[in-house]
Design an enzyme around this catalytic site. Structure first.
Site, PDB file in Angstrom:
ATOM      1  N   HIS A 201     -13.954  37.174  -0.590  1.00  0.00           N
ATOM      2  CA  HIS A 201     -14.394  37.467   0.785  1.00  0.00           C
ATOM      3  C   HIS A 201     -15.032  38.842   0.874  1.00  0.00           C
ATOM      4  O   HIS A 201     -14.851  39.711   0.016  1.00  0.00           O
ATOM      5  CB  HIS A 201     -13.229  37.339   1.781  1.00  0.00           C
ATOM      6  CG  HIS A 201     -12.181  38.416   1.691  1.00  0.00           C
ATOM      7  ND1 HIS A 201     -12.320  39.650   2.271  1.00  0.00           N
ATOM      8  CD2 HIS A 201     -10.956  38.416   1.096  1.00  0.00           C
ATOM      9  CE1 HIS A 201     -11.239  40.377   2.055  1.00  0.00           C
ATOM     10  NE2 HIS A 201     -10.395  39.659   1.331  1.00  0.00           N
ATOM     11  N   CYS A 216      -6.994  39.476  -3.440  1.00  0.00           N
ATOM     12  CA  CYS A 216      -8.291  38.850  -3.169  1.00  0.00           C
ATOM     13  C   CYS A 216      -9.383  39.506  -4.006  1.00  0.00           C
ATOM     14  O   CYS A 216      -9.234  40.624  -4.517  1.00  0.00           O
ATOM     15  CB  CYS A 216      -8.645  38.969  -1.695  1.00  0.00           C
ATOM     16  SG  CYS A 216      -7.660  37.898  -0.614  1.00  0.00           S
TER      17      CYS A 216
END
Length: 248
Positions: A201, A216
């Protein structure tokens, strides 16, 4: 006889007067334009030089000197600072101040990788799209067969004790304007989840603030958007290596 007498008088009275009135004004305007152009030519370079590059020596000074083909001594000079600042400006690295910091270094690594990102053969070659996440170099690219279809870009992966999980993964959920339900409503734009709460992301803030993510794979917002447009559900991701500064 009347016509012959009148015509010379008109020619003599009108034409010289017109020449006297017009030519000096045109000459003055032309001289003004030339003077202004010369002034701009002389002032602009000195104005640029006045913006002296004053950043101190950075932690990645030497590798950036090597990459930019500068004298390699690991010590910042005015020429070094200006060259690094130009590199930062060309690659939209902020702030573009000539300091050889982590963000600038990571972009340098990504650009060097573009010649042949999979030279070591770490990312499996498949007939379908594979998103390759190299924790060692902190870069990501996408390949299909041996063709690179998304050039290497810098990333930020999990910090120590929250490392990004290794191996094969599949994108199982995509959320364009995602907001974290775990980390205080932190924005996760263009989120593509591949393992539990871990996702590819974008990051709105400084990509390198805080030393690492909670697992992440963070990208600059513009890169995350392009990756979103390229990938789809069930696309494959392969992750390997060790993020610098972690235990693996």
């Amino acid at each position: 006889m009347a016509r012959s007498a009148v015509r010379p008088v008109i020619r003599t009275a009108v034409r010289p007067a017109a020449r006297t009135a017009v030519r000096p004004a045109a000459r003055t305007a032309a001289l003004t334009a030339v003077t202004l152009a010369l002034a701009l030519t002389l002032v602009t370079p000195s104005a640029a030089r006045a913006e002296t590059c004053t950043a101190r020596t950075g932690p990645y000074q030497r590798p950036l000197e090597e990459y930019l083909k500068l004298p390699v001594d690991g010590v910042q000079s005015t020429a070094d600072c200006q060259a690094i600042r130009a590199f930062q400006s060309a690659n939209a690295i902020e702030p573009a101040n000539g300091y050889a910091g982590l963000a600038t270094y990571r972009w340098m690594v990504a650009l060097k990788a573009r010649a042949d990102p999979n030279a070591e053969g770490e990312c499996p070659v498949r007939s379908y799209r594979v998103t390759c996440v190299d924790l060692d170099r902190q870069v990501l690219w996408v390949q299909r067969d041996r063709e690179v279809i998304f050039q290497p870009v810098p990333i930020r992966t999990g910090r120590d004790a929250e490392e990004t999980r290794l191996g094969w993964h599949s994108i199982y959920w995509r959320s364009r304007d995602h907001v974290s339900t775990i980390y205080e409503n932190a924005p996760m734009p263009y989120a593509q989840f591949f393992d539990g709460g871990q996702a590819l992301h974008g990051r709105l803030d400084d990509l390198y603030d805080g030393g690492g993510s909670a697992g992440c794979v963070n990208l600059r917002l513009s890169d995350a958007e392009k990756l979103w447009d390229l990938l789809a559900l069930e696309d494959q991701i392969y992750i390997w290596g060790v993020k610098p500064g972690t235990d693996g």
